[in-house]
Design an enzyme around this catalytic site. Structure first.
Site, PDB file in Angstrom:
ATOM      1  N   CYS A  30       0.840  -1.203   0.000  1.00 58.85           N
ATOM      2  CA  CYS A  30       0.000   0.000   0.000  1.00 58.85           C
ATOM      3  C   CYS A  30       0.877   1.256   0.000  1.00 58.85           C
ATOM      4  O   CYS A  30       1.520   1.566  -0.984  1.00 58.85           O
ATOM      5  CB  CYS A  30      -0.991  -0.024   1.153  1.00 58.85           C
ATOM      6  SG  CYS A  30      -2.348   1.172   0.951  1.00 58.85           S
ATOM      7  N   HIS A  44      -3.651  -4.874   1.511  1.00 66.36           N
ATOM      8  CA  HIS A  44      -3.256  -5.254   2.866  1.00 66.36           C
ATOM      9  C   HIS A  44      -3.661  -6.703   3.120  1.00 66.36           C
ATOM     10  O   HIS A  44      -4.618  -7.206   2.530  1.00 66.36           O
ATOM     11  CB  HIS A  44      -3.931  -4.353   3.901  1.00 66.36           C
ATOM     12  CG  HIS A  44      -3.396  -2.962   3.946  1.00 66.36           C
ATOM     13  ND1 HIS A  44      -2.121  -2.664   4.353  1.00 66.36           N
ATOM     14  CD2 HIS A  44      -3.987  -1.772   3.633  1.00 66.36           C
ATOM     15  CE1 HIS A  44      -1.936  -1.352   4.296  1.00 66.36           C
ATOM     16  NE2 HIS A  44      -3.047  -0.789   3.860  1.00 66.36           N
TER      17      HIS A  44
END
Length: 508
Positions: free
Chosen positions: A341, A448
């Site tokens: 991310c 994630h």
């Protein structure tokens, strides 16, 4: 027999609210264990934290954003994470400013004192907390609530909506957790009770002493002293448990993993977020994960992980200031570098923030330049449980699952994507994501919890094992949620043998 007694027990039950005199005292873990125990007994139970300050967040079933800790507690309770489990989430962006997420949606970016004094946003937050309490008490047999930080601070108490006010609105039995590991717990317990106004003092039903090392008999005199001074019982003494891996609430939970030959360096820059991404690595007995904050600490790792960040630009500035940007460049092609991310965004060339929602000031910012990908930050935040399919390498054609919380969208300017995201919150999408540059050992991904997927974890770790000269191997096929339940069951067994839970939920 249980089926006959259970409705009677439920009819007499009252909600529970756990507070403390400090942060990181164990409130979250104790609430999680209580939820697990009561759920396995047949209660339909819900977590609740009115207001949480955390950089670690998670998508709710409604598509909103809540604190990671309350998502964890929801899974432990056997329910899906909901915006009502954490109606107010505060995500710090700097030392003075934060993003305010109310009922799952980003509502404002304010200075801390502006939040305390902004009548409109405060009313929105209070109404969200009260609406959540109404919803949860209607839908569940029991609500197990959790306070935030210290339950009574004189400079905040008049505007605090995280501790005794929501406990009062829940009509809950309140229990105070005292962290004995850091000392002063008995005086803190007395100080809290002496400070509380009478109506809140009546809500407190007792104390729980947590993180004790040694012979419990040594506390006998002190426990009697506290009980006599406050008129409240000590329900039990819980031991210090140092091998428990639950989803983290804040950076105080960031710690090393393992003692194996595969050397992994996690770069712990400011505003690091959702570093539970690495927790699945406890399943790998050949890894060592070190927390790195300087070039000197970097050493000679086989794998470097750049985790998520709430403020990627500030994290990049910090890396440049301490010299980690140049240090990382030296490992291009000699160690696997994985960005997740915000870490994936930091690896790129240019970060474009036209609205100033990421950096605080609109502008274009230089990334590390490790990969040929730019990031453009949009006004809307993507918050979703997502599914993707691998496009390259060992994960080509393989489904990868995880979750997304980001505004940044990758723009490819020379490198190829690693995956294509096909589903967000049950809706079909087609979004190229990530990067894989095999010759330079560069991997980036927005999802994630992708390391929680055994196939993706094998892909990354086996590349690193090849660098280290170690044999390739397959990971234990265990999801991150299954791992979480195994971990909380360790502590639940201690709670069951220590606390009289029936008395805690008794309205008498």
């Amino acid at each position: 027999m249980v089926r006959i007694i259970l409705p009677y027990i439920i009819s007499l039950s009252v909600n529970v609210f756990i507070v403390s005199t400090m942060s990181d005292s164990g409130k979250t873990v104790i609430v999680s264990a209580l939820l697990r125990i009561l759920s396995t007994r047949g209660f339909h139970v819900s977590p609740f934290k009115a207001q949480n300050m955390s950089l670690n967040s998670y998508p709710s079933i409604e598509g909103g954003e809540i604190a990671l800790a309350q998502a964890m507690q929801a899974y432990v309770a056997g329910v899906k994470p909901s915006i009502y489990h954490n109606p107010v989430l505060i995500k710090p962006m700097s030392s003075t400013k934060a993003e305010y997420i109310i009922l799952g949606k980003s509502r404002a970016q304010l200075l801390f004192n502006e939040y305390l004094n902004n009548g409109a946003i405060r009313r929105l937050a209070i109404n969200a907390v009260k609406a959540s309490i109404r919803k949860l008490t209607e839908d569940f047999d029991l609500v197990i609530g959790e306070g935030a930080g210290s339950a009574y601070e004189p400079n905040l108490v008049s505007r605090d909506i995280a501790n005794f006010r929501p406990a009062e609105w829940l009509r809950a039995n309140v229990f105070v957790v005292l962290d004995i590991d850091r000392g002063g717990s008995f005086i803190q317990g007395l100080g809290l009770m002496s400070s509380l106004p009478p109506r809140w003092r009546k809500l407190v039903k007792g104390f729980i002493i947590n993180k004790f090392r040694g012979d419990e008999k040594l506390l006998g005199t002190a426990i009697k002293w506290l009980e006599k001074k406050t008129g409240k019982p000590v329900l039990g003494v819980l031991p210090y448990v140092d091998d428990l891996w639950l989803w983290p609430e804040d950076s105080m939970d960031l710690r090393p993993i393992g003692n194996g030959p595969l050397d992994i360096a996690l770069i712990a820059y400011p505003y690091v977020s959702n570093f539970n991404d690495i927790y699945s690595l406890i399943l790998e007995d050949d890894v060592t994960v070190r927390i790195v904050r300087s070039p000197r600490e970097l050493g000679e790792p086989h794998l470097i992980i750049l985790p998520g960040s709430k403020n990627v630009v500030a994290s990049l500035e910090w890396m440049r200031r301490v010299g980690l940007d140049k240090a990382l460049m030296k490992f291009k092609g000699s160690a696997v570098i994985l960005g997740i991310c915000g870490g994936f965004q930091a690896m790129g060339k240019v970060l474009s923030d036209p609205y100033g929602l990421e950096a605080g000031i609109p502008g274009n910012y230089d990334g590390l330049g490790l990969i040929n990908v730019n990031t453009i930050y949009g006004a809307d935040k993507i918050v979703s449980l997502s599914r993707a399919v691998g496009l390259r390498g060992e994960i080509e054609g393989v489904e990868i699952s995880g979750y997304e919380i980001h505004r940044g969208v990758p723009q490819y300017v020379g490198d190829d994507p690693l995956i294509v995201i096909r589903e967000r919150n049950g809706r079909d999408v087609e979004q190229k994501d990530g990067v894989f540059r095999e010759e330079d050992l560069m991997i980036g991904i927005t999802l994630h919890d992708s390391l929680g997927d055994p196939i993706f974890r094998n892909f990354v770790l086996n590349m690193a094992r090849e660098v280290a000269g170690l044999p390739k191997r397959n990971s234990l096929e265990l999801s991150s949620i299954e791992l979480l339940l195994r971990q909380i069951d360790k502590f639940s067994s201690i709670i069951k043998n220590t606390l009289d839970i029936d008395s805690m939920i008794n309205d008498g």
